[in-house]
Design a protein around this motif. Structure first.
Motif, PDB file in Angstrom:
ATOM      1  N   SER A  92       0.839  -1.206   0.000  1.00  0.00           N
ATOM      2  CA  SER A  92       0.000   0.000   0.000  1.00  0.00           C
ATOM      3  C   SER A  92       0.869   1.248   0.000  1.00  0.00           C
ATOM      4  CB  SER A  92      -0.877   0.012   1.255  1.00  0.00           C
ATOM      5  OG  SER A  92      -1.619  -1.170   1.330  1.00  0.00           O
ATOM      6  N   PHE A  93       0.424   2.279  -0.668  1.00  0.00           N
ATOM      7  CA  PHE A  93       1.065   3.601  -0.720  1.00  0.00           C
ATOM      8  C   PHE A  93       2.462   3.577  -1.349  1.00  0.00           C
ATOM      9  CE2 PHE A  93      -1.675   3.579   3.132  1.00  0.00           C
ATOM     10  CZ  PHE A  93      -2.640   4.467   2.688  1.00  0.00           C
ATOM     11  N   ALA A  94       2.780   2.510  -2.117  1.00  0.00           N
ATOM     12  CA  ALA A  94       4.135   2.413  -2.684  1.00  0.00           C
ATOM     13  C   ALA A  94       4.439   3.614  -3.588  1.00  0.00           C
ATOM     14  CB  ALA A  94       4.277   1.113  -3.473  1.00  0.00           C
ATOM     15  N   GLY A  95       3.468   3.974  -4.431  1.00  0.00           N
ATOM     16  CA  GLY A  95       3.684   5.093  -5.356  1.00  0.00           C
ATOM     17  C   GLY A  95       3.881   6.399  -4.608  1.00  0.00           C
ATOM     18  N   ARG A  96       3.110   6.607  -3.572  1.00  0.00           N
ATOM     19  CA  ARG A  96       3.195   7.854  -2.801  1.00  0.00           C
ATOM     20  C   ARG A  96       4.551   7.963  -2.076  1.00  0.00           C
ATOM     21  NH1 ARG A  96       2.678  13.014  -2.436  1.00  0.00           N
ATOM     22  NH2 ARG A  96       2.262  13.771  -0.328  1.00  0.00           N
ATOM     23  N   ILE A  97       5.035   6.830  -1.565  1.00  0.00           N
ATOM     24  CA  ILE A  97       6.335   6.855  -0.878  1.00  0.00           C
ATOM     25  C   ILE A  97       7.433   7.217  -1.892  1.00  0.00           C
ATOM     26  CG2 ILE A  97       8.044   5.484   0.420  1.00  0.00           C
ATOM     27  CD1 ILE A  97       5.589   5.822   2.060  1.00  0.00           C
ATOM     28  N   ARG A  98       7.350   6.611  -3.082  1.00  0.00           N
ATOM     29  CA  ARG A  98       8.354   6.927  -4.124  1.00  0.00           C
ATOM     30  C   ARG A  98       8.293   8.410  -4.484  1.00  0.00           C
ATOM     31  NH1 ARG A  98       7.144   1.890  -6.282  1.00  0.00           N
ATOM     32  NH2 ARG A  98       5.500   2.770  -7.591  1.00  0.00           N
ATOM     33  N   GLU A  99       7.071   8.938  -4.592  1.00  0.00           N
ATOM     34  CA  GLU A  99       6.885  10.353  -4.939  1.00  0.00           C
ATOM     35  C   GLU A  99       7.512  11.249  -3.862  1.00  0.00           C
ATOM     36  OE1 GLU A  99       2.995  12.811  -6.512  1.00  0.00           O
ATOM     37  OE2 GLU A  99       2.742  11.523  -4.799  1.00  0.00           O
ATOM     38  N   LEU A 100       7.233  10.929  -2.592  1.00  0.00           N
ATOM     39  CA  LEU A 100       7.788  11.746  -1.502  1.00  0.00           C
ATOM     40  C   LEU A 100       9.312  11.638  -1.472  1.00  0.00           C
ATOM     41  CD1 LEU A 100       5.242  11.053   1.400  1.00  0.00           C
ATOM     42  CD2 LEU A 100       5.645  13.233   0.243  1.00  0.00           C
ATOM     43  N   GLU A 101       9.819  10.447  -1.765  1.00  0.00           N
ATOM     44  CA  GLU A 101      11.278  10.259  -1.754  1.00  0.00           C
ATOM     45  C   GLU A 101      11.925  11.139  -2.836  1.00  0.00           C
ATOM     46  OE1 GLU A 101      12.344   6.143  -2.137  1.00  0.00           O
ATOM     47  OE2 GLU A 101      14.167   6.402  -0.956  1.00  0.00           O
ATOM     48  N   GLY A 102      11.196  11.285  -3.950  1.00  0.00           N
ATOM     49  CA  GLY A 102      11.697  12.149  -5.020  1.00  0.00           C
ATOM     50  C   GLY A 102      11.702  13.618  -4.609  1.00  0.00           C
ATOM     51  N   GLN A 103      10.740  13.993  -3.749  1.00  0.00           N
ATOM     52  CA  GLN A 103      10.619  15.407  -3.356  1.00  0.00           C
ATOM     53  C   GLN A 103      11.474  15.777  -2.158  1.00  0.00           C
ATOM     54  OE1 GLN A 103       6.440  15.754  -2.524  1.00  0.00           O
ATOM     55  NE2 GLN A 103       5.830  15.454  -4.649  1.00  0.00           N
ATOM     56  N   LEU A 104      11.718  14.822  -1.275  1.00  0.00           N
ATOM     57  CA  LEU A 104      12.384  15.130   0.000  1.00  0.00           C
ATOM     58  C   LEU A 104      13.769  14.491   0.042  1.00  0.00           C
ATOM     59  CD1 LEU A 104       9.516  14.289   2.531  1.00  0.00           C
ATOM     60  CD2 LEU A 104      10.177  16.542   1.731  1.00  0.00           C
ATOM     61  N   PRO A 105      14.822  15.295  -0.092  1.00  0.00           N
ATOM     62  CA  PRO A 105      16.163  14.715  -0.041  1.00  0.00           C
ATOM     63  C   PRO A 105      16.443  13.997   1.281  1.00  0.00           C
ATOM     64  CG  PRO A 105      16.223  17.013  -0.755  1.00  0.00           C
ATOM     65  CD  PRO A 105      14.821  16.734  -0.330  1.00  0.00           C
ATOM     66  N   VAL A 106      15.723  14.382   2.347  1.00  0.00           N
ATOM     67  CA  VAL A 106      15.997  13.761   3.655  1.00  0.00           C
ATOM     68  C   VAL A 106      15.383  12.371   3.791  1.00  0.00           C
ATOM     69  CG1 VAL A 106      16.324  15.817   5.074  1.00  0.00           C
ATOM     70  CG2 VAL A 106      14.009  15.007   4.591  1.00  0.00           C
ATOM     71  N   LEU A 107      14.500  12.003   2.853  1.00  0.00           N
ATOM     72  CA  LEU A 107      13.777  10.733   3.018  1.00  0.00           C
ATOM     73  C   LEU A 107      14.437   9.595   2.250  1.00  0.00           C
ATOM     74  CD1 LEU A 107      11.289   9.036   3.853  1.00  0.00           C
ATOM     75  CD2 LEU A 107      10.100   9.960   1.843  1.00  0.00           C
TER      76      LEU A 107
END
Ligand SMILES: Cc1cc2nc3c(=O)[nH]c(=O)nc-3n(C[C@H](O)[C@H](O)[C@H](O)COP(=O)(O)OP(=O)(O)OC[C@H]3O[C@@H](n4cnc5c(N)ncnc54)[C@H](O)[C@@H]3O)c2cc1C
Ligand code: HEM
Length: 405
Positions: A318-333
């Motif tokens: 679940s939420f795999a796409g959203r996690i990838r998206e956030l990882e792309g936006q947040l250098p800290v993640l």
């Protein structure tokens, strides 16, 4: 619990302590007798308790173990303060009211009398009645505060409130999200990421209302809530999760209790590590979404964030796409995934082994949040302790009665 609570007499304390084995040794018989008795005399409580558990013969031992634990610490109730807060939060999500304590106390005393007539002398009865009343007054006091606080806040309310399903979205093969907004169009209470709400439904054919908790799975926005529900299958399909997935659609109404719970972000000023399995991802994605929205994290690369997730297959992620998206936006993640049943590029195969991440994870200064099946959380916690993470930096939520890992 404060020292302002009325104290129990030394006599009461001595008797209660000497009769703890009565509760501890009685085992399942006492619990079964208690619930059977209580629901026979007070069937209205079937609207509050999980009747699926009663039907399947699975009993909740939590109440009895809490009472025995309390009795053991009767001279130092502050030892139980964390447990009292957790239970009071759970009770308010179920809309437990002061008069219920009298009912539960009555059936508890009568159960002890019926099952242990020889040991249950008038002196023992008097001591237990006083001790139960003392414990009940602690819960009633804290729960009254929570209810008052909830009502006083913007968007706050008490008890069941009608909500409409605004959106229903599949997050994976097993998990479906529901966005819920009040039918009255008013605002909703803000919540801490990690908290849950309870839904109250009466599936077709059910004789009573059923209440279940679901973690909020998005950041707080003041106008609606998102929960994400896993379809529970098994010998007997889970009653409410399947009802929500199959019978509840956008436009339908369900009742919602105000957010509650004592599992939430401890600090935004430390590195934070989120470790989940399966549907345990829900409270942790809420924490991640909350931190991601805070500009300090997004713009200044403030504190590192790690999102570790285990499930069987990509289809159940679940939420795999959203996690990838956030990882792309947040250098800290940084995110790491384990699939137990498939081999996939960019993810680990098998169980979540943390030793290879020792140099990556903030073992000395991070806060670690766990959610998933208890066996998984114990496995992860033991590894974190082995890596040198301090026990007080490990926080977890159980999707059921709390258990020590
Ligand atoms: C704080 C908290 C947060 C939670 N957050 C979430 C969340 O975010 N998402 C989520 O999906 N869930 C969450 N849960 C779990 C949720 O509250 C429910 O417990 C879950 O949805 C199962 O409810 P149910 O009515 O479908 O199953 P129930 O009918 O209550 O049954 C529970 C389990 O027992 C099995 N069972 C039922 N009857 C029998 C029987 N006769 N014999 C054998 N087994 C049987 C079912 O298959 C099911 O697995 C959370 C729970 C808590 C306490
Ligand atoms: C002093 C008295 C009480 C004690 C010590 C107690 C203790 C507990 C504990 C330890 C839990 C599990 C919490 C968790 O970790 O999730 C629990 C859950 C629960 N309690 Fe209480 N409780 C008391 C009174 C009541 C009363 C008066 C009611 C209302 C009638 C009630 C209804 C429930 C319900 C419905 C649950 C959820 C579990 C289920 O559905 O079976 N409790 N309680």
């Amino acid at each position: 619990m404060s020292s302002a609570q009325p104290l129990l007499s030394a006599h009461t304390i001595a008797i209660v302590k000497s009769t703890i084995p009565l509760l501890e040794n009685a085992g399942t018989a006492i619990t079964a007798h208690f619930y059977e008795r209580m629901f026979r005399h007070n069937p209205e409580l079937k609207d509050i308790f999980n009747m699926s558990n009663q039907r399947s013969g699975r009993q909740q031992f939590a109440l009895f173990s809490a009472i025995a634990a309390y009795a053991k610490n009767i001279e130092t109730p502050e030892v139980l303060a964390v447990a009292v807060e957790r239970i009071a939060q759970k009770h308010t999500s179920l809309n437990v009211q002061p008069h219920h304590y009298g009912i539960v106390g009555h059936h508890l005393i009568e159960t002890l009398r019926e099952l242990a007539p020889d040991a249950f002398t008038p002196a023992v009865e008097a001591a237990w009645t006083e001790a139960y009343g003392f414990l009940a007054s602690i819960f009633i006091g804290r729960e009254s505060n929570i209810y008052a606080n909830s009502k006083a806040q913007k968007g706050g309310w008490n008890g069941p409130r009608d909500f409409v399903v605004k959106a229903k979205t599949a997050e994976s093969d097993l998990v479906t999200s529901f966005v819920l907004a009040p039918v009255d169009d008013g605002p909703v209470l803000d919540y801490q990421p990690g908290q849950y709400l309870a839904v109250r439904v009466k599936p077709e054919g059910a004789d009573y209302w059923e209440i279940r908790q679901y973690s909020l799975s998005d950041k707080s926005n003041g106008s609606d809530y998102r929960i994400s529900v896993k379809r529970e299958s098994g010998v007997q399909p889970g009653m409410v999760s399947n009802y929500l997935q199959d019978a509840i659609h956008p436009g339908d109404h369900i009742q919602v209790m105000p957010p509650a719970g004592d599992f939430f972000l401890k600090s935004t000023h430390t590195p934070n590590v989120f470790i989940s399995a399966g549907v345990g991802i829900t409270p942790l994605i809420s924490m991640l979404e909350t931190l991601a929205a805070q500009t300090t994290v997004a713009k200044h690369n403030a504190n590192p964030l790690y999102f570790l997730h285990a499930c069987e297959t990509p289809q159940q992620h679940s939420f795999a796409g959203r996690i990838r998206e956030l990882e792309g936006q947040l250098p800290v993640l940084k995110s790491f995934t384990w699939y137990s049943k498939t081999h996939n590029e960019g993810s680990f195969h098998g169980l979540m082994e943390l030793a290879p991440l020792k140099a990556t994870l903030p073992v000395t200064d991070g806060n670690f949040y766990l959610c998933g099946p208890s066996g998984f959380m114990k496995f992860a916690k033991d590894q974190l302790l082995d890596l040198g993470v301090a026990g007080e930096r490990i926080h977890y939520e159980v999707f059921g009665p709390h258990a020590e890992l």
